[in-house]
Design a protein around this motif. Sequence first.
Motif, PDB file in Angstrom:
ATOM      1  N   TYR A 237       6.602  -2.533  -7.519  1.00 47.57           N
ATOM      2  CA  TYR A 237       7.531  -1.898  -8.368  1.00 47.57           C
ATOM      3  C   TYR A 237       7.309  -2.194  -9.905  1.00 47.57           C
ATOM      4  CZ  TYR A 237       9.679  -1.054  -3.946  1.00 47.57           C
ATOM      5  OH  TYR A 237       9.910  -0.591  -2.479  1.00 47.57           O
ATOM      6  N   GLU A 241      10.554   1.275 -10.283  1.00 50.63           N
ATOM      7  CA  GLU A 241      10.183   2.438  -9.663  1.00 50.63           C
ATOM      8  C   GLU A 241       8.847   1.925  -9.157  1.00 50.63           C
ATOM      9  OE1 GLU A 241      11.382   5.549  -9.720  1.00 50.63           O
ATOM     10  OE2 GLU A 241      12.724   4.930 -11.216  1.00 50.63           O
ATOM     11  N   PRO A 242       8.518   2.501  -7.736  1.00 49.83           N
ATOM     12  CA  PRO A 242       7.569   2.103  -6.966  1.00 49.83           C
ATOM     13  C   PRO A 242       6.304   2.521  -7.579  1.00 49.83           C
ATOM     14  CG  PRO A 242       9.033   3.486  -5.698  1.00 49.83           C
ATOM     15  CD  PRO A 242       9.574   3.518  -7.221  1.00 49.83           C
ATOM     16  N   ALA A 304      13.968  -0.364  -1.850  1.00 42.86           N
ATOM     17  CA  ALA A 304      13.571   0.031  -3.135  1.00 42.86           C
ATOM     18  C   ALA A 304      14.701   0.425  -4.094  1.00 42.86           C
ATOM     19  CB  ALA A 304      12.685   1.140  -2.863  1.00 42.86           C
ATOM     20  N   ALA A 308      15.747  -1.098  -7.865  1.00 41.99           N
ATOM     21  CA  ALA A 308      15.992  -0.432  -9.010  1.00 41.99           C
ATOM     22  C   ALA A 308      17.360  -0.855  -9.500  1.00 41.99           C
ATOM     23  CB  ALA A 308      15.887   1.154  -8.412  1.00 41.99           C
TER      24      ALA A 308
END
Length: 316
Positions: A237, A241-242, A304, A308
Motif C-alpha cells: 500500500y 491505497e493498494p 485495506a 487507509a
Amino acid sequence: MRRPRRAALAATAALALALTAAASPARADRPGPHDVHPALWPHLVAFYDFDHPVDGDPALERDLGRSGTEIELVNGGTAMRVPDQAYKGSGDALQTRQVNPQAAGNDDWKAGIWSSSGVRTLRAFSGAEGTTVMGWFKRDMDGPALNSVTANPTDRYNAIGLAGVLTGDSDGHGVRALLELIDVSGELRLVALGRRVDGGASQTFAANEDWRTLLPKGEWVHLAATYDFTSGTMALYRNGEPVDGFYTTAGDPWQLNGPGPHVTSATDSRGIKIGGSFPQNNLERNPCDCRMDGLMFLDSVIPAGDIAKQYRYMAR
C-alpha cells in the motif's frame, strides 16, 4: 557499539515481557498511541515515532506499542533524530545513511535490535498467522549504495533496506517480513518480502509501478505491507491505497501444501532491522540514505480499509 548497552537492552526487553505478558494481546478498548488509529491498537506490537529517547540512554528509542521493545540508534545515536515532520503532529524523524562506502567498516547509521536467543518481547510474531509492517519513508538516494564489503570499488548492493522483522534464526539479515527496494530481474522495485518457515524460502511481492514514482526523492510517503502466512498472500500500500504487483517466485515457497496450521515458525524473532541489515553492527548491507517515522510492526494482516484509515488519521 558498547557491549554494556547491548546487555542492558536485552535485559530491559526481557523485563518488559514479564510486565506485559499477562495483558497480551492488547484489548480493543485499551488506549494506544495518539498517532495510531484505534482500529490498529489491538494488533500493535511495536511502534516508534523517534520522539521518545530512553531516559538515561538517548541512543535507545522507546517502543510505544504493547511489547516495550526498545531499539538502538546504531552508530549515530542521538544525531539520528532529526527535525522533520513526516505527518502532522510528528516531531523528529530517524535519519539512516551509509557513512563511508570506501571502507569495509561498521559505521552505517541504522536502527534495530538483535539477540541470538530471540527477542522475547517480539513473541507475538512466533506462530503468527499474519504480520503488517508500515511507516513513513523519505528517500535521499538514486539507487542502491556502493558495496563497502567487496574489493570492487564500483560494486553496488542489490537492495535498499527499509524496515522488517527478523526470523527466529536470523543472522541479522534474514527476515519474516520486510519492506525494501530490491533488484527483481535487473530492475529495482518496491517489494514486500516474507518468509514463513525459519531457514525456508522467501516469497516476494513486487510493485509494478516504477520505484521512483512510488517513492519520489525528498518526499514523505506512507508505505505498508501485509503478510498472510495462512493463505500465502502479500500486499503493498502507498498513501493508503493498494499497489498493483506480482509474485516473483513460482511454486510453494512458504510450504503451504502440507498439513496446517500454516503459521510462522514457533520461534522468537531475533529482532527488528531498520535502514539496513545486521542491527548487531557486525556487518554492513543494503544501507538506506533515508528518513523514517511512525514505524509500526503488527501481529496480523491489517485490512485495506484500516490501512487507509491509518494513513488518513496521520495525514489529517
